[in-house]
Enzyme design. Structure first.
Site, PDB file in Angstrom:
ATOM      1  N   HIS A 219       0.854  -1.197   0.000  1.00  0.00           N
ATOM      2  CA  HIS A 219       0.000   0.000   0.000  1.00  0.00           C
ATOM      3  C   HIS A 219       0.883   1.237   0.000  1.00  0.00           C
ATOM      4  O   HIS A 219       1.951   1.255   0.623  1.00  0.00           O
ATOM      5  CB  HIS A 219      -0.898   0.023   1.249  1.00  0.00           C
ATOM      6  CG  HIS A 219      -2.081   0.907   1.093  1.00  0.00           C
ATOM      7  ND1 HIS A 219      -2.018   2.257   1.326  1.00  0.00           N
ATOM      8  CD2 HIS A 219      -3.334   0.639   0.678  1.00  0.00           C
ATOM      9  CE1 HIS A 219      -3.211   2.779   1.096  1.00  0.00           C
ATOM     10  NE2 HIS A 219      -4.032   1.825   0.688  1.00  0.00           N
TER      11      HIS A 219
ATOM     12  N   ASP B 136      -8.020  -5.283  -0.145  1.00  0.00           N
ATOM     13  CA  ASP B 136      -8.459  -6.153  -1.250  1.00  0.00           C
ATOM     14  C   ASP B 136      -8.110  -7.616  -1.029  1.00  0.00           C
ATOM     15  O   ASP B 136      -8.596  -8.479  -1.771  1.00  0.00           O
ATOM     16  CB  ASP B 136      -7.822  -5.668  -2.559  1.00  0.00           C
ATOM     17  CG  ASP B 136      -8.353  -4.299  -2.929  1.00  0.00           C
ATOM     18  OD1 ASP B 136      -7.548  -3.376  -3.112  1.00  0.00           O
ATOM     19  OD2 ASP B 136      -9.576  -4.146  -2.985  1.00  0.00           O
TER      20      ASP B 136
HETATM   21  C1  SDX Z   1      -6.162   0.016  -3.082  1.00  0.00           C
HETATM   22  O1  SDX Z   1      -4.347   4.529  -2.151  1.00  0.00           O
HETATM   23  C2  SDX Z   1      -5.319   3.906  -1.539  1.00  0.00           C
HETATM   24  O2  SDX Z   1      -5.747   4.281  -0.460  1.00  0.00           O
HETATM   25  C3  SDX Z   1      -5.887   2.697  -2.298  1.00  0.00           C
HETATM   26  C4  SDX Z   1      -6.923   1.867  -1.569  1.00  0.00           C
HETATM   27  C5  SDX Z   1      -8.196   2.643  -1.335  1.00  0.00           C
HETATM   28  O3  SDX Z   1      -8.946   2.282  -0.406  1.00  0.00           O
HETATM   29  O4  SDX Z   1      -8.503   3.550  -2.157  1.00  0.00           O
HETATM   30  O5  SDX Z   1      -6.405   1.414  -0.335  1.00  0.00           O
HETATM   31  C6  SDX Z   1      -7.333   0.646  -2.405  1.00  0.00           C
HETATM   32  O6  SDX Z   1      -5.893   0.352  -4.201  1.00  0.00           O
HETATM   33  C7  SDX Z   1      -5.299  -0.944  -2.309  1.00  0.00           C
HETATM   34  C8  SDX Z   1      -4.085  -1.453  -3.136  1.00  0.00           C
HETATM   35  C9  SDX Z   1      -4.582  -2.532  -4.090  1.00  0.00           C
HETATM   36  N1  SDX Z   1      -3.499  -2.904  -5.027  1.00  0.00           N
HETATM   37  C10 SDX Z   1      -2.872  -4.075  -4.924  1.00  0.00           C
HETATM   38  O7  SDX Z   1      -3.048  -4.900  -4.032  1.00  0.00           O
HETATM   39  C11 SDX Z   1      -1.896  -4.334  -6.059  1.00  0.00           C
HETATM   40  C12 SDX Z   1      -0.580  -4.872  -5.495  1.00  0.00           C
HETATM   41  N2  SDX Z   1       0.082  -3.810  -4.741  1.00  0.00           N
HETATM   42  C13 SDX Z   1       1.034  -2.996  -5.434  1.00  0.00           C
HETATM   43  O8  SDX Z   1       1.082  -2.960  -6.780  1.00  0.00           O
HETATM   44  C14 SDX Z   1       1.551  -1.787  -4.658  1.00  0.00           C
HETATM   45  O9  SDX Z   1       1.801  -2.198  -3.387  1.00  0.00           O
HETATM   46  C15 SDX Z   1       0.671  -0.547  -4.659  1.00  0.00           C
HETATM   47  C16 SDX Z   1       0.309  -0.148  -6.045  1.00  0.00           C
HETATM   48  C17 SDX Z   1      -0.543  -0.790  -3.863  1.00  0.00           C
HETATM   49  C18 SDX Z   1       1.489   0.562  -3.992  1.00  0.00           C
HETATM   50  O10 SDX Z   1       2.561   0.788  -4.781  1.00  0.00           O
HETATM   51  P1  SDX Z   1       3.596   1.999  -4.509  1.00  0.00           P
HETATM   52  O11 SDX Z   1       3.307   2.699  -3.249  1.00  0.00           O
HETATM   53  O12 SDX Z   1       3.708   2.813  -5.749  1.00  0.00           O
HETATM   54  O13 SDX Z   1       4.904   1.204  -4.215  1.00  0.00           O
HETATM   55  P2  SDX Z   1       5.919   0.768  -5.339  1.00  0.00           P
HETATM   56  O14 SDX Z   1       5.188   0.172  -6.505  1.00  0.00           O
HETATM   57  O15 SDX Z   1       6.850   1.905  -5.550  1.00  0.00           O
HETATM   58  O16 SDX Z   1       6.692  -0.450  -4.606  1.00  0.00           O
HETATM   59  C19 SDX Z   1       7.697  -0.160  -3.643  1.00  0.00           C
HETATM   60  C20 SDX Z   1       8.527  -1.440  -3.578  1.00  0.00           C
HETATM   61  C21 SDX Z   1       8.997  -1.919  -4.963  1.00  0.00           C
HETATM   62  O17 SDX Z   1      10.176  -2.655  -4.754  1.00  0.00           O
HETATM   63  P3  SDX Z   1      11.620  -1.891  -4.999  1.00  0.00           P
HETATM   64  O18 SDX Z   1      11.700  -1.583  -6.485  1.00  0.00           O
HETATM   65  O19 SDX Z   1      11.591  -0.644  -4.132  1.00  0.00           O
HETATM   66  O20 SDX Z   1      12.652  -2.916  -4.555  1.00  0.00           O
HETATM   67  O21 SDX Z   1       7.724  -2.514  -3.059  1.00  0.00           O
HETATM   68  C22 SDX Z   1       7.574  -3.515  -4.059  1.00  0.00           C
HETATM   69  C23 SDX Z   1       7.929  -2.897  -5.373  1.00  0.00           C
HETATM   70  O22 SDX Z   1       8.437  -3.877  -6.287  1.00  0.00           O
HETATM   71  N3  SDX Z   1       6.156  -3.933  -4.031  1.00  0.00           N
HETATM   72  C24 SDX Z   1       5.732  -5.177  -4.231  1.00  0.00           C
HETATM   73  C25 SDX Z   1       4.341  -5.126  -4.070  1.00  0.00           C
HETATM   74  N4  SDX Z   1       3.966  -3.867  -3.791  1.00  0.00           N
HETATM   75  C26 SDX Z   1       5.099  -3.137  -3.777  1.00  0.00           C
HETATM   76  N5  SDX Z   1       6.395  -6.329  -4.528  1.00  0.00           N
HETATM   77  C27 SDX Z   1       5.630  -7.433  -4.666  1.00  0.00           C
HETATM   78  N6  SDX Z   1       4.279  -7.463  -4.531  1.00  0.00           N
HETATM   79  C28 SDX Z   1       3.599  -6.330  -4.220  1.00  0.00           C
HETATM   80  N7  SDX Z   1       2.302  -6.373  -4.061  1.00  0.00           N
END
Ligand code: SDX
Length: 429
Positions: A306, A363
């Site tokens: 998140h 989710d």
């Molecule tokens: C919702 O914003 C809100 O409030 C949203 C929400 C709401 O109520 O409106 O809460 C609803 O959208 C919840 C999130 C649902 N999405 C998912 O579950 C999809 C999977 N999660 C990710 O794609 C990710 O965690 C996000 C999109 C939710 C957040 O991404 P960020 O903050 O942009 O973080 P990032 O992509 O920059 O990741 C930071 C690091 C990266 O690694 P590094 O390159 O720094 O080494 O964390 C890793 C990412 O690769 N990472 C993950 C991961 N999420 C982040 N690695 C593996 N699996 C994951 N799920």
């Protein structure tokens, strides 16, 4: 208490005011930065940028705190209803019993959808995704419910709120019935908001839908948990599109479009599809965890991570409890819940997830709940949208009422070609 931030650039020192929030969250006000320094900021994805001051929802991502108008989500999930929480978010306070009843009557009065809209639903291709249908139909509401000049702006806005809150739920059920080739079930005046939705979805002349109060209560909790979440992607879309002073239906349609994305609201569908894939491959989550950790693999563990929560999403804990309660009540066992719990257990012990502060978000369990009550997977994000609607409305209303309201128009850092001349086509290589 320091009231300004000092910025030193090219030997010049600038002082920028600090804005301190109710809970001590502090921001540098850069609204005069360019005019005073010629500089702008750069913040891809706005991870460090506040777009507004808001009094609606407070989140503490480090402590896993979520409050609507100051009330902890845990208390609202336990004691409130979705209608009451919608009223709280939009009006800024809990309603009296009389106000809540009047709100319910208004939602009931606006629960029907213009009969001419039924044709629209019937002519979408059978495999059209319900989120695409919903975004289109919400945008079309303005055409079927045009502004009446005789009404005051406030009357018009409140009418639009009631129409959206009630009709979006009716349209979601209509869309499902039509996709199944079944007759539409109309809303009933004697059912509550959530019971009406379930009845419109599942009632049948050959098998009348039996309203189960525990399932209705669980659906209330599901929608309460989704009702608002400060400046998330889809809410930011509603505020941005709304900043052009377009009608609210169009701004909400933009929010629905943003929510559809698998990184945002579409994750609840993606989680169940991922859990089904794990189940089909024998139930061992290890290969999926390996893929999630592999920098060269775009796969993400859906339902994990998140932008704000760097600990357990408080909603996920409540959602997991609702999953267990609902499956027990329905005497169902969903193997996906076992896989989800195993996946969570393995991931939360893995240094990658610990180091990256990746925990289950709302989710992760919500899809299992929706499966249990019979919602088809391709409607999961529609269910999220119905829940988030009061939040979008309250945030839009706050932006409209904001004396500092401006058209949202971010700047950029240009990295393209310097000035170059046009080359006539005959001279091009
Ligand atoms: C919702 O914003 C809100 O409030 C949203 C929400 C709401 O109520 O409106 O809460 C609803 O959208 C919840 C999130 C649902 N999405 C998912 O579950 C999809 C999977 N999660 C990710 O794609 C990710 O965690 C996000 C999109 C939710 C957040 O991404 P960020 O903050 O942009 O973080 P990032 O992509 O920059 O990741 C930071 C690091 C990266 O690694 P590094 O390159 O720094 O080494 O964390 C890793 C990412 O690769 N990472 C993950 C991961 N999420 C982040 N690695 C593996 N699996 C994951 N799920």
């Amino acid at each position: 208490m320091v009231k300004t931030a000092k910025l030193i650039v090219n030997g010049n020192t600038y002082e920028l005011p600090l804005v301190v929030g109710t809970e001590g969250d502090t921001a540098i006000d850069i609204s005069r930065l360019r005019s005073e320094t010629g500089l702008i900021t750069l913040d891809p994805g706005y991870a460090n940028t506040g777009s507004c001051e808001s009094s609606i929802t407070f989140m503490d991502g480090e402590k896993g705190i979520l409050r609507y108008r100051g009330i902890p989500i845990e208390q609202l999930a336990e004691h409130s209803s979705f209608r009451e929480t919608a009223y709280l978010l939009i009006n800024g306070r809990l309603p009296s019993e009389e106000e809540l009843n009047a709100f319910s009557v208004r939602l009931n009065d606006h629960s029907l959808v213009h009969e001419d809209m039924h044709d629209f639903f019937e002519h979408f291709p059978p495999r059209a995704h319900p989120m695409g249908i919903l975004a289109s139909m919400v945008n079309a509401l303005r055409a079927f419910y045009p502004e009446i000049p005789e009404r005051s702006e406030e009357e018009e806005i409140n009418l639009t709120f009631s129409r959206l809150l009630s009709k979006l739920r009716t349209m979601a059920a209509m869309s499902y019935r039509i996709s199944m080739g079944h007759k539409i079930v109309y809303p009933r005046h004697d059912l509550s908001y959530c019971a009406n939705f379930l009845n419109m979805m599942f009632d049948s002349p050959v098998r009348p839908y039996l309203i189960d109060d525990d399932i209705v209560q669980a659906l209330n909790v599901f929608w309460i948990l989704h009702a608002d979440h400060e400046q998330n992607c889809s809410t930011a879309a509603v505020r941005l599109v709304g900043s052009a002073r377009v009608n609210l239906y169009a701004a909400i349609s933009a929010g629905i479009a943003a929510l559809w994305g698998p990184l945002h609201g579409g994750a609840n569908q993606a989680v169940v599809e991922m859990l089904l894939e794990i189940a089909d491959s024998g139930g061992d989550p290890a290969p999926f965890i390996r893929r999630a950790k592999d920098k060269n693999d775009p796969f993400r563990l859906m339902g994990f991570g998140h932008r704000i929560y760097k600990t357990y999403d408080p909603r996920a804990r409540i959602m997991e409890k609702e999953c267990n309660k609902t499956l027990n009540k329905l005497q169902k066992h969903d193997p996906l819940l076992d896989i989800a719990k195993k996946l969570e257990e393995v991931a939360l012990k893995d240094p990658y997830f610990i180091d990256h502060n990746l925990y289950p978000n709302v989710d992760f369990y919500s899809g299992i709940f929706l499966r249990a009550i019979g919602i088809p997977v391709n409607m999961f994000t529609v269910m999220f949208a119905i829940g988030r609607l009061p939040g979008w409305i309250s945030q839009w209303k706050e932006s409209v009422d904001d004396p500092h309201w401006r058209l949202h128009r971010p700047r950029q850092v240009y990295t393209g070609l310097k000035e170059t001349d046009y080359i006539p086509i005959e001279k091009r290589k």
